[in-house]
Design an enzyme around this catalytic site. Structure first.
Site, short mmCIF file in Angstrom:
data_model
loop_
_atom_site.label_atom_id
_atom_site.label_comp_id
_atom_site.label_asym_id
_atom_site.label_seq_id
_atom_site.Cartn_x
_atom_site.Cartn_y
_atom_site.Cartn_z
N ASP A 171 36.29 49.41 50.41
CA ASP A 171 37.90 49.18 49.83
C ASP A 171 37.52 47.90 50.95
O ASP A 171 37.01 47.56 51.50
CB ASP A 171 38.89 49.69 50.38
CG ASP A 171 39.58 50.79 49.73
OD1 ASP A 171 38.83 51.37 49.22
OD2 ASP A 171 40.69 50.96 49.96
N HIS A 247 31.02 53.96 52.56
CA HIS A 247 30.18 55.08 52.11
C HIS A 247 28.61 54.83 51.74
O HIS A 247 28.74 53.35 51.62
CB HIS A 247 31.29 55.86 51.31
CG HIS A 247 32.15 55.81 51.22
ND1 HIS A 247 32.69 58.24 51.63
CD2 HIS A 247 33.34 55.78 52.51
CE1 HIS A 247 33.78 58.25 52.16
NE2 HIS A 247 34.15 56.71 52.87
N SER A 358 36.01 44.85 58.81
CA SER A 358 35.15 43.38 58.93
C SER A 358 34.54 43.21 57.48
O SER A 358 34.88 42.78 57.11
CB SER A 358 34.12 44.21 60.47
OG SER A 358 33.29 43.14 60.44
#
Length: 389
Positions: A171, A247, A358
């Site tokens: 995200d 992911h 980050s």
């Protein structure tokens, strides 16, 4: 008589007023207590200059930011104002690594049950966290801030796009994307960094040779393994309120890990527009390998309060542990799993996590028909398509 007395009194008074300051100046003691209030104000300009000068600078800075925002809203491109070398050096002198380690220890402190809900609700309100997506919505379940930051999501809220060959690994917000040109990568529009500085030398190539010694092609050309392919990149910024796991963005084999110790400066878009080669200064973990179209890499970039980067298949990786580090230094590890070279990753599979939020940088080669389905500045969620062939 009265007039002459007035002149004498006036001259004597004036002489006394002048003698006091002059006597103190000549003695080198800098005392102004005996001078009248008006004279004191005239002889102490430093606080006044600091207040007025500081206020003027802040006002001018805010006006500049407002002006740039207005110009961008009107569609007028504003060139970035880059920091000087001295400003970057001053910023890097701040002990952000120590602060990040301290923050990490605070995150691990178990909170009393009665205190968890108000603290987490304040964080939710500040950063706009959507707890309805969390696998566990009960705030009392999270023993410390670290567990709350690394909360898992309900599987159904992030479906993985099957039709796209590359999906978003996390995200976040799209800072920049496109083709890599002239061995330079854009961290935000108009601000670039060197591809070679970011990835380091190609000593991890399959043939085990340092490909940088080959003078027949540029660093960018050496990364492209298949004829007719181009090199592409995409930068995803994770804000503090985002889901902090990342992911696998595609089906690929991760064959090598390179860890760069470095600074932990903020990577928010404002700082990314201000400091050139910001991602090359900061600590980062480069995972490189191959997918069906050739070279593929995912880099997790650390930032302030994000000293901890974890890769699930790599228990040896330890970030933000060295008190000091050499500029440009790195350590390598080649992955071997089940007697085979590399670790196979499926699209959407959990790969690692940040301790707060980050940046993820994707660099990969693909056929010239590859196209991003993105817009700079847009919000994106894990599993959503990034590009197709």
């Amino acid at each position: 008589m009265a007039a002459s007395f007035g002149k004498v009194w006036s001259s004597q008074t004036t002489l006394r007023l002048l003698r006091g300051p002059l006597r103190h100046f000549s003695a080198g003691r800098g005392r102004f207590g005996s001078a009248p209030p008006g004279l004191q104000a005239r002889m102490r300009p430093l606080p006044l200059l600091l207040v007025t000068g500081g206020g003027s600078y802040l006002g001018y800075d805010q006006y500049g930011r407002y002006r740039d925002r207005r110009l961008e809203e009107l569609g007028i491109e504003v060139p970035p104002q880059l920091a000087s070398n001295s400003q970057v050096a001053l910023y890097k002198s701040i002990p952000t690594r120590l602060l990040s380690r301290t923050w990490g220890r605070l995150n691990a402190v178990e909170l009393p049950t009665w205190l968890r809900k108000p603290i987490y609700q304040l964080y939710i309100w500040t950063f706009g966290v959507n707890m309805q997506e969390a696998e566990v919505e009960d705030l009392h379940h999270y023993r410390n801030l670290g567990e709350f930051f690394r909360r898992r999501l309900k599987p159904q809220v992030r479906p993985v796009c099957d039709s796209s060959c590359v999906i978003s690994p996390a995200d976040g917000k799209i800072l920049h994307f496109g083709r890599v040109r002239n061995c330079e990568v854009e961290q935000v529009k108009g601000v670039t960094y060197s591809l070679e500085s970011f990835l380091g030398p190609l000593t991890w190539a399959d043939d085990g040779l340092d490909m940088n010694k080959n003078e027949t092609g540029s660093f960018q050309e050496l990364l492209v393994t298949q004829p007719g392919n181009e090199l592409y990149h995409c930068v995803v910024y994770l804000a503090p309120g985002d889901y902090h796991c990342f992911h696998s963005p595609t089906d690929w084999t991760v064959s090598h890990r390179r860890h760069f110790p470095g600074s932990l400066m903020s990577v928010n878009p404002g700082i990314a527009r201000w400091i050139k080669a910001l991602f090359c200064h900061n600590e980062r973990v480069v995972l490189s390998g191959a997918w069906r179209h050739g070279f593929f890499s995912l880099t997790a970039v650390g930032a302030t309060n994000v000293g901890s980067i974890r890769v699930y298949c790599d228990e040896e990786l330890k970030t933000n542990v060295a008190a000091r580090y050499l500029k440009g230094s790195y350590n390598d590890l080649r992955y071997v799993a089940g007697g085979k070279e590399g670790v196979a990753m499926c699209k959407g599979e959990e790969l690692g996590e940040f301790n707060l939020g980050s940046t993820i940088v994707l660099l990969f080669e693909a056929p010239q028909g590859f196209a991003f389905n993105l817009e700079a500045g847009q919000r994106i969620r894990f599993g959503e398509p990034m590009g197709t062939l």
